[in-house]
Motif scaffolding. Structure first.
Motif, PDB file in Angstrom:
ATOM      1  N   ALA A 460       9.743  61.769 -21.530  1.00 47.83           N
ATOM      2  CA  ALA A 460      10.042  61.134 -20.240  1.00 47.83           C
ATOM      3  C   ALA A 460      10.025  59.615 -20.353  1.00 47.83           C
ATOM      4  CB  ALA A 460       9.038  61.605 -19.192  1.00 47.83           C
ATOM      5  N   GLY A 461       9.793  59.107 -21.565  1.00 48.65           N
ATOM      6  CA  GLY A 461       9.884  57.664 -21.790  1.00 48.65           C
ATOM      7  C   GLY A 461       8.549  56.939 -21.830  1.00 48.65           C
ATOM      8  N   VAL A 462       7.455  57.664 -21.836  1.00 42.49           N
ATOM      9  CA  VAL A 462       6.146  57.009 -21.914  1.00 42.49           C
ATOM     10  C   VAL A 462       5.898  56.590 -23.362  1.00 42.49           C
ATOM     11  CG1 VAL A 462       3.640  57.329 -21.661  1.00 42.49           C
ATOM     12  CG2 VAL A 462       5.214  58.347 -19.986  1.00 42.49           C
ATOM     13  N   PRO A 463       5.588  55.295 -23.577  1.00 42.90           N
ATOM     14  CA  PRO A 463       5.321  54.863 -24.952  1.00 42.90           C
ATOM     15  C   PRO A 463       4.052  55.519 -25.501  1.00 42.90           C
ATOM     16  CG  PRO A 463       5.398  52.980 -23.414  1.00 42.90           C
ATOM     17  CD  PRO A 463       5.455  54.221 -22.598  1.00 42.90           C
ATOM     18  N   ASP A 464       4.063  55.725 -26.800  1.00 45.42           N
ATOM     19  CA  ASP A 464       2.957  56.333 -27.537  1.00 45.42           C
ATOM     20  C   ASP A 464       1.573  55.858 -27.068  1.00 45.42           C
ATOM     21  OD1 ASP A 464       2.539  58.186 -29.392  1.00 45.42           O
ATOM     22  OD2 ASP A 464       3.307  57.020 -31.111  1.00 45.42           O
ATOM     23  N   ALA A 465       1.441  54.545 -26.980  1.00 45.97           N
ATOM     24  CA  ALA A 465       0.132  53.953 -26.692  1.00 45.97           C
ATOM     25  C   ALA A 465      -0.348  54.261 -25.272  1.00 45.97           C
ATOM     26  CB  ALA A 465       0.188  52.444 -26.905  1.00 45.97           C
ATOM     27  N   ASP A 466       0.576  54.634 -24.400  1.00 47.13           N
ATOM     28  CA  ASP A 466       0.214  54.879 -22.996  1.00 47.13           C
ATOM     29  C   ASP A 466       0.010  56.354 -22.674  1.00 47.13           C
ATOM     30  OD1 ASP A 466       0.303  52.234 -22.402  1.00 47.13           O
ATOM     31  OD2 ASP A 466       2.325  52.269 -21.522  1.00 47.13           O
ATOM     32  N   VAL A 467       0.143  57.205 -23.691  1.00 44.37           N
ATOM     33  CA  VAL A 467       0.167  58.640 -23.408  1.00 44.37           C
ATOM     34  C   VAL A 467      -1.123  59.125 -22.749  1.00 44.37           C
ATOM     35  CG1 VAL A 467       0.120  60.910 -24.535  1.00 44.37           C
ATOM     36  CG2 VAL A 467       1.980  59.333 -25.013  1.00 44.37           C
ATOM     37  N   HIS A 468      -2.267  58.681 -23.259  1.00 44.26           N
ATOM     38  CA  HIS A 468      -3.515  59.191 -22.686  1.00 44.26           C
ATOM     39  C   HIS A 468      -3.674  58.749 -21.235  1.00 44.26           C
ATOM     40  CE1 HIS A 468      -7.873  59.964 -22.063  1.00 44.26           C
ATOM     41  NE2 HIS A 468      -7.560  61.060 -22.733  1.00 44.26           N
ATOM     42  N   ARG A 469      -3.337  57.466 -20.972  1.00 44.40           N
ATOM     43  CA  ARG A 469      -3.430  56.962 -19.598  1.00 44.40           C
ATOM     44  C   ARG A 469      -2.443  57.699 -18.696  1.00 44.40           C
ATOM     45  NH1 ARG A 469      -1.940  52.128 -16.482  1.00 44.40           N
ATOM     46  NH2 ARG A 469      -0.446  51.523 -18.081  1.00 44.40           N
ATOM     47  N   ALA A 470      -1.284  58.001 -19.230  1.00 50.59           N
ATOM     48  CA  ALA A 470      -0.279  58.721 -18.440  1.00 50.59           C
ATOM     49  C   ALA A 470      -0.771  60.130 -18.102  1.00 50.59           C
ATOM     50  CB  ALA A 470       1.041  58.783 -19.211  1.00 50.59           C
ATOM     51  N   LYS A 471      -1.435  60.766 -19.046  1.00 44.15           N
ATOM     52  CA  LYS A 471      -1.983  62.106 -18.774  1.00 44.15           C
ATOM     53  C   LYS A 471      -2.965  62.033 -17.606  1.00 44.15           C
ATOM     54  CE  LYS A 471      -1.449  64.188 -23.342  1.00 44.15           C
ATOM     55  NZ  LYS A 471      -2.108  64.686 -24.575  1.00 44.15           N
ATOM     56  N   SER A 472      -3.798  61.012 -17.641  1.00 43.38           N
ATOM     57  CA  SER A 472      -4.783  60.844 -16.579  1.00 43.38           C
ATOM     58  C   SER A 472      -4.083  60.656 -15.224  1.00 43.38           C
ATOM     59  CB  SER A 472      -5.658  59.640 -16.924  1.00 43.38           C
ATOM     60  OG  SER A 472      -6.540  59.383 -15.888  1.00 43.38           O
ATOM     61  N   LEU A 473      -3.006  59.863 -15.220  1.00 42.73           N
ATOM     62  CA  LEU A 473      -2.264  59.622 -13.971  1.00 42.73           C
ATOM     63  C   LEU A 473      -1.561  60.890 -13.487  1.00 42.73           C
ATOM     64  CD1 LEU A 473      -0.769  56.098 -14.824  1.00 42.73           C
ATOM     65  CD2 LEU A 473      -2.623  56.606 -13.201  1.00 42.73           C
ATOM     66  N   VAL A 474      -1.014  61.663 -14.413  1.00 41.11           N
ATOM     67  CA  VAL A 474      -0.341  62.919 -14.039  1.00 41.11           C
ATOM     68  C   VAL A 474      -1.354  63.880 -13.399  1.00 41.11           C
ATOM     69  CG1 VAL A 474       0.740  65.020 -14.971  1.00 41.11           C
ATOM     70  CG2 VAL A 474       1.535  62.763 -15.726  1.00 41.11           C
ATOM     71  N   VAL A 475      -2.524  63.958 -14.011  1.00 41.20           N
ATOM     72  CA  VAL A 475      -3.560  64.861 -13.474  1.00 41.20           C
ATOM     73  C   VAL A 475      -3.959  64.418 -12.068  1.00 41.20           C
ATOM     74  CG1 VAL A 475      -5.954  65.620 -13.782  1.00 41.20           C
ATOM     75  CG2 VAL A 475      -4.382  65.631 -15.732  1.00 41.20           C
ATOM     76  N   ARG A 476      -4.129  63.111 -11.854  1.00 41.24           N
ATOM     77  CA  ARG A 476      -4.491  62.621 -10.517  1.00 41.24           C
ATOM     78  C   ARG A 476      -3.384  62.886  -9.498  1.00 41.24           C
ATOM     79  NH1 ARG A 476      -8.850  58.580 -10.678  1.00 41.24           N
ATOM     80  NH2 ARG A 476      -9.752  59.006 -12.703  1.00 41.24           N
ATOM     81  N   GLU A 477      -2.175  62.653  -9.939  1.00 38.06           N
ATOM     82  CA  GLU A 477      -1.013  62.884  -9.072  1.00 38.06           C
ATOM     83  C   GLU A 477      -1.012  64.347  -8.582  1.00 38.06           C
ATOM     84  OE1 GLU A 477       1.122  60.308  -8.492  1.00 38.06           O
ATOM     85  OE2 GLU A 477       2.155  61.630  -7.064  1.00 38.06           O
TER      86      GLU A 477
END
Ligand code: ATP
Ligand code: MG
Ligand code: MG
Ligand code: MG
Length: 509
Positions: A460-477
């Protein structure tokens, strides 16, 4: 007594001065609902129980005290010796009520179980979790009315509109975006005054901070005996189903359960089209002669079930959600009659298995940290299997097992170059050698969950370094949709949350 499920697996209670309506019940836990109303001298106590046939067994009343219990006790026999003989104590709820009469809230210090309880007496409401808080419990206290429930979503309707904005609760964690709702800490009784809505917390259990020196023989013998008792207490005379990966933790539970089951044990393994541990689990199933099944979940389906894992666990921790997602998919695929499920979950926490750490100071640091921070993660919640009507229980988080494993000196946990040494040694006579020596593989790894979730975000275009933070945001969403807004998980799409988060991250680049 052979029971597949406890008398109740969830509740919503309302304790109030005078009249008023209790909110309607909303649970992810599957089961019939039963309403209970007890008019006490100083308060009205209403409850809705989630049950599977005998809700009366989850309620107890004596004089001016009423109690409801979701879950079960594992040290009934020793607790019964505390009561005067000839008493009429048949159910766990009656037993806890009788102990309350003798010890007041200190009764909860005596219990080894998997439960949440609410007891009304005088102007007080007692809200209690088991030592590990393994059945999550939440409260919304206000002057004149205190609500409590085993799921956040049952309290959400009461936070809208009319007052109870809630009161602060000392030591209790607030729930994200649900005003006034607090989680009752693990191993705690909250003593609430229904008149004022004020709460005084009492800790009933804490993990050991000291470490004990034991000989190899003494330690391994104690681990085998204590774990065996924990498994036996959890089989309840039924044929349990063990969710089996072929790792040492679940294989140990399966071996001990097989010894306490008449006829063959049932075992079940899950895998995905990306990864599985089927071969390793089969070695154990064959050795124990269990009736074994395998379930393969396509990875796309697995990721699509994220809303169910979050709806059930009400957790916002992305790592925990990765452990719970494959199990959610496994339980949801388990059709048919309600089952009593035993897992090997949680053994890695007191033994520091997942840290793959061979230096003793670092290993003990991990144990101390993980035992101090597990509360509120809802890792052990019974709702995960409860959404499919099953009851799960985790022998490694039995109070006696934890009280033994946590304080073992680190050199017994890591020894001769082997992790979880004391457990492997304790189980060595019961399992094939290749199982005893098999390296640890987390459920999120063995099912490919972590890597598939990462891939979904990177696609979906999330850079490698942001993956963990993105997971956290997806879970909150997703949490905000299925818990805070109360949308059914079937109406929430993982892909939508992923694309929203990816877009948001792109904006803030
Ligand atoms: P180890 O930690 O040494 O790998 P384990 O596989 O039994 O042992 P975890 O990986 O920590 O333990 O997984 C936690 C629990 O989840 C397991 O004990 C088991 O009950 C369940 N589980 C894990 N993977 C699977 C699977 N593929 N199929 C069925 N149940 C599983
Ligand atoms: Mg047998
Ligand atoms: Mg494990
Ligand atoms: Mg494993």
């Amino acid at each position: 007594m052979a029971h597949t499920l406890p008398a109740a697996t969830g509740f919503l209670v309302s304790a109030r001065k005078g009249g008023g309506q209790a909110p309607g019940p909303v649970f992810a836990t599957r089961g019939a609902h039963e309403s209970v109303a007890e008019a006490l001298r100083n308060q009205t106590f209403d409850a809705v129980l989630v049950h599977s046939g005998s809700p009366g067994d989850a309620v107890a009343r004596a004089g001016d005290t009423a109690l409801v219990l979701a879950g079960e006790l594992y040290n009934r026999e020793e607790l019964l010796t505390l009561l005067p003989s000839g008493g009429d104590v048949r159910t766990d709820a009656q037993l806890v009520l009788a102990l309350l009469g003798i010890y007041d809230l200190h009764a909860f210090r005596l219990l080894n179980g998997r439960f949440a309880a609410a007891a009304a007496l005088g102007d007080r409401l007692l809200l209690a979790t088991d030592h590990a808080g393994s059945v999550p419990l939440y409260t919304l206290p206000a002057p004149g009315r205190v609500l409590a429930a085993t799921e956040i979503k049952a309290l959400v309707p009461a936070t809208a509109g009319t007052p109870p904005a809630g009161r602060p609760v000392a030591d209790a964690r607030r729930v994200r975006r649900v005003p006034g709702v607090h989680q009752v800490p693990a191993g705690t009784v909250l003593d609430l005054d229904v008149r004022t809505g004020t709460a005084v917390p009492h800790r009933t259990w804490a993990p050991a901070l000291s470490r004990r020196v034991r000989s190899e023989a003494d330690a391994t013998d104690a681990v085998r005996r204590t774990l065996e008792r924990a498994v036996e207490a959890r089989t309840g005379g039924t044929t349990p189903l063990v969710v089996l990966s072929g790792g040492i933790d679940s294989s140990g539970v399966a071996a001990l359960a097989a010894a306490h089951t008449d006829g063959p044990l049932d075992t079940l393994s899950m895998g995905t089209d990306t990864a599985n541990e089927f071969a390793e689990a089969r070695v154990v199933a064959t050795h124990l002669g269990s009736a074994h099944r395998e379930i393969t979940v396509p990875t796309a389906d697995l990721l699509g079930q994220l809303p169910y894992a979050i709806w059930a666990s009400e957790s916002v921790d992305p790592d925990i959600i990765e452990y719970l997602l494959p199990l959610t998919a496994l339980y949801r695929a388990l059709d048919g009659p309600a089952r009593r499920i035993l897992t090997g979950y949680g053994a890695d926490i007191p033994l520091a298995g997942m840290h793959r750490e061979d230096r003793l100071p670092q290993l003990d640091t991990a144990v101390a940290f993980d035992m101090a921070t597990f509360d509120g993660l809802n890792e052990m919640t019974p709702v995960l299997s409860g959404i499919q009507g099953h009851w799960s229980t985790h022998p490694y988080w039995d109070r006696d097992v934890l009280d033994l494993l946590v304080p073992l000196e680190a050199g017994l946990k890591r020894r001769y170059g082997r992790d979880k040494w004391v457990l492997r040694e304790a189980m060595s006579a019961l399992l094939p050698q290749e199982t005893v020596t098999r390296p640890k593989l987390g459920v999120h790894e063995g099912s490919g969950t972590t890597s598939s979730f990462s891939l979904l975000l990177m696609d979906a275009g999330v850079p490698d370094a942001d993956v963990h933070r993105a997971k956290s945001l997806v879970v909150r969403e997703i949490f905000d949709r299925v818990v805070v807004e109360g949308l059914p998980p079937a109406e929430v799409r993982t892909a939508d949350a992923v694309h929203q988060v990816a877009a948001r991250l792109k904006e803030t680049e």
